[in-house]
Design a protein around this motif. Structure first.
Motif, short mmCIF file in Angstrom:
data_model
loop_
_atom_site.label_atom_id
_atom_site.label_comp_id
_atom_site.label_asym_id
_atom_site.label_seq_id
_atom_site.Cartn_x
_atom_site.Cartn_y
_atom_site.Cartn_z
N ASP A 333 -86.34 -3.06 50.56
CA ASP A 333 -86.65 -2.00 51.98
C ASP A 333 -85.43 -2.60 52.35
O ASP A 333 -84.75 -2.81 53.51
CB ASP A 333 -87.54 -2.65 53.10
N GLU A 335 -83.10 -0.28 53.76
CA GLU A 335 -83.51 0.06 55.07
C GLU A 335 -83.05 -1.07 56.48
O GLU A 335 -82.73 -0.76 57.07
CB GLU A 335 -84.00 1.41 55.82
N THR A 336 -84.55 -1.79 56.29
CA THR A 336 -84.37 -3.03 57.01
C THR A 336 -83.60 -4.00 56.67
O THR A 336 -82.40 -4.43 57.69
CB THR A 336 -85.89 -3.47 56.81
N TRP A 338 -80.50 -3.79 55.65
CA TRP A 338 -79.16 -2.74 56.53
C TRP A 338 -78.61 -3.53 57.67
O TRP A 338 -77.89 -3.07 58.53
CB TRP A 338 -78.75 -1.42 56.48
N GLN A 339 -80.09 -3.16 58.37
CA GLN A 339 -80.33 -2.96 59.68
C GLN A 339 -80.08 -4.94 60.20
O GLN A 339 -79.58 -5.11 61.05
CB GLN A 339 -81.65 -2.23 60.17
N ASN A 443 -88.21 6.99 50.88
CA ASN A 443 -87.17 7.75 51.28
C ASN A 443 -85.95 6.78 50.79
O ASN A 443 -85.24 7.66 51.06
CB ASN A 443 -86.92 6.81 52.55
N ILE A 444 -84.99 5.92 49.81
CA ILE A 444 -84.27 5.12 49.69
C ILE A 444 -84.20 5.81 47.96
O ILE A 444 -83.08 7.02 47.98
CB ILE A 444 -84.38 3.93 49.00
N LEU A 458 -74.84 6.78 56.86
CA LEU A 458 -75.98 5.71 57.09
C LEU A 458 -76.65 6.11 55.93
O LEU A 458 -76.99 5.01 54.65
CB LEU A 458 -77.37 6.54 57.68
N GLU A 459 -77.50 7.09 55.13
CA GLU A 459 -77.37 7.71 53.87
C GLU A 459 -76.97 7.17 52.83
O GLU A 459 -77.53 6.47 51.69
CB GLU A 459 -77.89 8.81 53.79
N LEU A 462 -77.21 2.79 52.80
CA LEU A 462 -78.23 3.07 52.30
C LEU A 462 -78.38 2.67 50.30
O LEU A 462 -78.37 1.68 49.69
CB LEU A 462 -79.79 3.27 52.67
#
Length: 835
Positions: A333, A335-336, A338-339, A443-444, A458-459, A462
Motif C-alpha cells: 500500500d 499510498e498509505t 507515503w502518507q 490504483n498503484i 503525487l503519482e 508513489l
C-alpha cells in the motif's frame, strides 16, 4: 566524608548498594507538579493523538458516531467504547485479545471496516492502544468534520508567538557575581525569591562536569592536572575553549541533535534493514558542529540543501534529515506508506524546530492551541514535492555536471552494445516487472500505466516508492539461467565487453541517502485526503500576521522558502526552541518545561526574559552554536555547586529551583556511560567518521550502528531512545537492571579488567599510592581523601588475602583485588553522576 557516599569504599563490592544511593539523590530533586489531572501519560496521549484518533476518524466514525450508530455502537468517546453497543462493550481495557473491536478489525467475528481490512500496522496500533489502557483525552469527543477557526487576537498573544526581541539587561546592585550577562537575569530571579547563588563548585568537579557536557567524555588525567595547575585568571575559560576546539565536541552535540531529529541507520518495522550510507548524514552533522557552521545555514541545508544555488557535497548530505523516517520495504500500500512518511517529516519538523504539537491537528483542529487542520497540511505540502533517492552523488554543481557529461559521452560511445544487451534481457525483465507490479493495489498499478509526463507529482512519488520494491525484486534476476544457447553466449560477451569498457568511466562519486525535488510544483494539497478541501504549501496561520497570506509563492521551491523563513526574524519560535534545548542539556531542565511543545498546556518559561535573551543574542550574533554553548558554561549560573548547606530553606522559597539557586545533579546519558567506560579503561579507539561499527567495537558510541529494533545492549538499559520519533530530552532513570548490568555484563567486566591492568602496580610498576591516585583520577576525576586511601589499602590487602586463601598465587590475587577495586569505581555514583 566525600560527596556521593564514596567514603564507604570498603564496601565497593556491594555496588548495588552504592548504586541505590542515586535513587535517593534523584528523589531529592524538587519535582515539577503535573499540569494535567489526566491519569494517562504524555506518551500515551501522544500515541492516541498521532495514531488512534486519525484511524478512528478515517475508518470508524462514518457509521459509529453521534450522527449514526450501527449496531447501537459509538466509537467517538472513551465512555462510548466502554459502554459498547447491542453486543456489549467494544473493548476490554488492557486485554485486546478479549475485545470485540479488535476481533472485528481482524475479521474474526464481524468485518470492520466492511469495505477493506485495515493494514497489519494499523490493527497492531489498535491492539497496543487497548493493551496500554485505552488512553483518551478527558471529555474529548471525536468529530468527523470540524469547522476550521482563524487565530483570534488572544491566540496571537501567546508568549511563544511574540516577536523575538532581546530584552534589556536587569539593573542590579552588587552584581559582581555575574560572569555573563545571562547571570543578571538569574540573579534577579534569585533575589525575587530572597535567595543568593550557591557557592561555585570545586575546580575538579567543575572540570569533570564541563568536559562531559561539551565532549561527552571525562577529562583525561593530564588535562585535569594541567587545569588544576593553572592558577592564572581565565584558567576555566581556557579549559572550556580547549574542549570546544576538540573534535569530541561535535560528536557529543551530534548525539543531542540526533535525538531531536530521530537519526537511525535502519528502517524500523519488522525487517529493520540496515541503511549502509546513512553515516554520511551523521558525519555531516558532526563536521558542521565542529566547524561551528552558522546554525541558520545548518538548518537550511538539512531542509533544502539540494535546492541551494551554491549546493555542495555537504549540503546534499545534509538532506539526509529528510530520509530519517521509518520504512517498510514490503508494504504494497504505497499510498498509505507515503502518507505516513510525510506525516512523520511534518511532525518531526514541527516538534524539533518549532516546538509545536502539530500532530494533534492532523485529523481535527487542535483542542487547545490555535492550530487548525489546514495548518498541518499546509506545512506538509511544503515537503510533499520531494523524491527520495538512495543514490545522491556527493558532488558540487560543477562536479555533478562534469560527471554527468562524462557518463553521457560514455553511454553514447557504447550505446549499441548497451541496447543489444538490454534487448536480450527485455523479455525476462519485462515479465519480472509485470509480476512485481501486479502485487500492488489497483490504483498503484494504474499509475504505472501512465507515461511519466502524464502523472501528477503525487503519482510520480508513489510510482517511485513502489519501484523501490520492484527494483529489489528484479535485481535478483539471474540472466545466465533465464537465457540459453546463442542468446546466453552473446549476453555473456556483451557483459564482459561492457565491464571492461567501464574502466573508461571517471571514478564513481560517493553516494548517500537524500532527496530531489520533483519539477512540477504542488499547487494544492488535500486536507486528510479530502480532494474537495485543499491547501497550498505554507505556514500555520498563527505564525503569519493577521490578514497575511500563509502560502509560499510559486516562484521558488516551497521547501527552500520554508527553510529561509525558519531562520528569519519573522519566525519567533526556532531560536527559542533550540536555545531552550541547549540550556536543558547543560542544566538538566529547560527554561520551558516541555522542549517539544511551546503550546498552551505547557507552563510558560520559568524566566521568559532569560530565554529571549539567549535566543536573540544567539541569532543576532550570527548563529554561532559554540558561542551559545560557551556563554552558558562560562556563566556563574552553570558554575554553581549542586549542593548547599541551606538547601532546605531554598526549597521552601523556590521549590522548583526556577531561579537556579544551585546546579542540578545529573546522571550520565547512555552514550556518555559507554564512552566513559572505554575512556577510563584506556581502550577508547580514536576514529573520525566513516561507516558505522558493530556494537562490540571499542569506538565512541556515536560511531556505533543505530538499529531501531536492535539497540546497543549497554546503552539500551540506560534509556537510549528508540529513534522512531523525535525525543526532546533523555529519560534518565535509575533501575535495578542498570546496577545489575554494570555488575555482571561481560562487556562491562572486560572494561573493568582493562582499567585494572592500566593502573595496577603489578602491571605498571607503580607504587600502591600512585596507582590508587591514578584509579581515582581516571574514574571520578579527583584525588582520594586520606580516609579513602586507607580504606582502599585495607580493601586491597583483604582482597589479596582472600585470593590467596582461595588458591591464587600472589600476583593473581593482587590482580583480582585490583579488578574488584576498579570494577567498584565504575559502579560508583561519582562515576555515573555529574555533580
Amino acid at each position: 566524608m566525600a560527596r556521593g557516599g564514596w567514603s564507604a569504599v570498603g564496601l565497593l563490592l556491594f555496588a548495588v548498594l552504592l548504586w541505590s544511593q542515586s535513587v535517593g539523590a534523584q528523589e531529592s530533586e524538587p519535582a515539577v507538579a503535573a499540569e494535567s489531572s489526566s491519569s494517562f501519560s504524555e506518551d500515551q496521549l501522544r500515541f492516541f493523538e498521532n495514531e488512534i484518533r486519525p484511524l478512528l476518524v478515517a475508518h470508524c466514525l462514518e457509521c459509529h458516531s453521534a450522527a449514526k450508530q450501527e449496531g447501537g455502537l459509538r466509537l467517538d468517546s472513551r465512555a462510548a467504547l466502554l459502554a459498547g453497543g447491542d453486543s456489549g462493550p467494544a473493548v476490554e481495557v488492557g486485554d485486546s485479545s478479549a475485545s470485540r473491536l479488535v476481533a472485528a478489525v481482524d475479521y474474526i467475528d464481524l468485518e470492520m471496516p466492511p469495505d477493506e481490512m485495515l493494514d497489519e500496522a494499523a490493527r497492531q496500533r489498535l491492539k497496543d492502544w487497548v493493551d496500554d489502557g485505552l488512553a483518551w483525552p478527558s471529555d474529548s469527543v471525536l468529530q468527523r468534520d470540524l469547522t476550521s477557526r482563524e487565530p483570534s487576537a488572544e491566540d496571537r498573544e501567546h508568549w511563544a508567538y511574540q516577536p523575538l526581541v532581546a530584552p534589556s539587561l536587569p539593573m542590579l546592585s552588587d552584581a559582581e557575581w555575574a560572569s555573563d550577562d545571562l547571570d543578571l537575569f538569574v540573579l534577579r530571579a534569585q533575589r525575587h525569591h530572597g535567595l543568593e547563588p550557591a557557592p561555585q563548585a570545586d575546580r575538579a568537579t567543575l572540570a569533570r562536569r564541563v568536559a562531559f557536557d561539551l565532549t561527552g567524555l571525562p577529562p583525561t588525567p593530564d588535562m585535569l592536572a594541567a587545569f588544576l595547575a593553572d592558577t592564572e585568571p581565565g584558567a576555566y575559560e581556557r579549559f572550556v575553549d580547549q574542549l570546544l576546539d576538540s573534535p569530541n565536541f561535535g560528536e557529543r552535540w551530534a548525539e543531542a541533535w540526533f535525538d531531536w531529529v530521530r537519526f537511525a541507520e535502519s528502517d524500523g518495522y519488522k525487517a529493520d534493514d540496515f541503511r549502509p550510507s546513512a553515516w554520511r548524514y551523521r558525519d555531516y552533522v558532526i563536521r558542521s558542529l565542529n566547524d561551528d557552521r552558522p546554525f541558520d545555514r545548518f538548518l537550511t541545508e538539512q531542509l533544502a540543501g539540494d535546492l541551494l544555488p551554491d549546493a555542495t557535497a555537504d549540503s546534499l548530505a545534509a538532506t539526509g534529515y529528510l530520509r530519517l523516517w521509518i520504512y517498510e520495504y514490503n508494504q504494497r500500500d504505497a499510498e498509505t506508506q507515503w502518507q505516513y512518511i510525510l506525516d512523520d517529516v511534518t511532525e518531526t519538523t514541527a516538534d524539533a524546530l518549532l516546538g509545536m504539537g502539530l500532530g494533534c491537528a492532523k485529523c481535527h483542529d487542535h483542542k487547545y492551541d490555535p492550530l487548525i487542520q489546514e495548518d498541518y497540511f499546509r506545512l506538509q505540502a511544503t515537503f510533499a514535492s520531494f523524491s527520495a533517492s538512495d543514490q545522491v552523488p556527493l558532488l558540487g554543481a560543477d562536479e555533478r555536471i562534469a560527471y554527468s557529461r562524462a557518463v553521457t559521452q560514455w553511454r553514447a560511445k557504447y550505446q549499441t552494445l548497451l541496447d543489444e544487451k538490454a534487448a536480450l534481457e527485455s523479455e525476462a525483465r519485462d515479465q519480472a516487472m509485470r509480476s512485481a507490479v501486479e502485487k500492488f493495489p489497483p490504483n498503484i498499478r494504474g499509475m504505472f500505466a501512465l507515461e511519466p509526463n502524464e502523472r501528477t507529482s503525487l503519482e510520480q512519488q508513489l510510482v517511485e516508492l513502489a519501484t523501490r520494491q520492484i527494483t529489489l525484486e528484479t535485481s535478483k534476476l539471474d540472466f545466465e539461467k533465464k537465457l540459453t544457447g546463442d542468446a546466453l553466449t552473446r549476453w555473456q560477451t556483451l557483459r564482459d565487453e561492457l565491464k571492461a569498457a567501464e574502466q573508461e568511466l571517471p571514478p564513481a562519486p560517493s553516494h548517500t541517502l537524500g532527496v530531489e525535488e520533483i519539477p512540477s510544483a504542488i499547487v494544492s494539497w488535500p486536507v486528510l485526503g479530502d480532494t474537495e478541501r485543499t491547501v497550498a504549501p505554507g505556514l500555520p496561520l498563527v505564525l503569519v500576521p493577521p490578514g497575511g497570506n500563509p502560502e509560499f509563492p510559486l516562484e521558488q521551491p516551497r521547501r527552500l522558502e520554508f527553510a529561509r523563513w525558519l531562520v528569519s526574524r519573522e519566525n519567533p519560535l526556532t531560536a527559542r526552541v533550540l536555545a531552550n534545548r541547549v540550556w536543558e542539556r547543560l542544566m538538566g531542565t529547560g527554561l520551558v518545561a516541555s522542549s517539544a511543545d511551546f503550546g498552551r498546556l505547557t507552563p510558560p518559561p520559568a524566566q521568559p526574559e532569560l530565554l529571549d535573551f539567549l535566543a536573540a543574542r544567539w541569532r543576532d550574533d550570527g548563529w554561532s552554536f559554540k558561542q551559545l554553548v560557551r556563554s552558558i558554561v562560562t556563566s556563574s549560573t552553570y558554575r554553581q555547586a549542586s549542593q548547599r548547606v541551606d538547601e532546605a530553606a531554598c526549597l521552601e522559597r523556590d521549590p522548583h529551583n526556577s531561579s537556579w539557586w544551585r546546579t542540578q545533579r545529573r546522571r550520565l546519558e547512555a552514550g556518555q556511560i559507554r564512552d566513559a567506560l572505554l575512556a577510563v579503561s584506556g581502550e577508547l579507539e580514536g576514529r573520525v567518521g566513516g561507516p558505522s561499527a558493530n556494537h562490540d567495537a571499542l569506538c565512541r558510541s556515536i560511531y556505533v550502528k543505530v538499529l531501531r529494533n536492535s539497540p546497543e545492549p549497554v546503552m539500551s538499559v540506560f534509556d537510549y531512545p528508540d529513534r522512531i520519533r523525535s525525543q526532546s530530552c533523555r529519560n534518565l532513570t535509575t533501575t535495578p537492571q542498570q546496577a545489575l548490568l554494570l555488575l555482571n555484563h561481560p562487556w562491562v567486566r572486560a572494561r573493568s579488567e582493562a582499567f585494572a591492568k592500566s593502573v595496577s602496580p603489578v602491571e605498571r610498576g607503580w607504587d600502591e599510592a600512585t596507582a590508587i591516585e591514578a584509579a581515582f583520577s581516571r574514574a571520578i576525576g579527583r584525588q582520594p581523601t586520606s580516609e579513602e586511601r586507607n580504606l582502599v589499602k585495607q580493601f586491597i590487602e583483604t582482597g589479596v588475602a582472600r585470593g590467596e586463601r582461595e588458591g591464587l598465587d600472589a600476583q593473581q590475587a593482587t590482580a583480582a583485588a585490583w579488578f574488584d577495586l576498579c570494577h567498584g569505581l565504575l559502579n560508583s555514583n561519582e562515576f555515573l553522576f555529574l555533580e
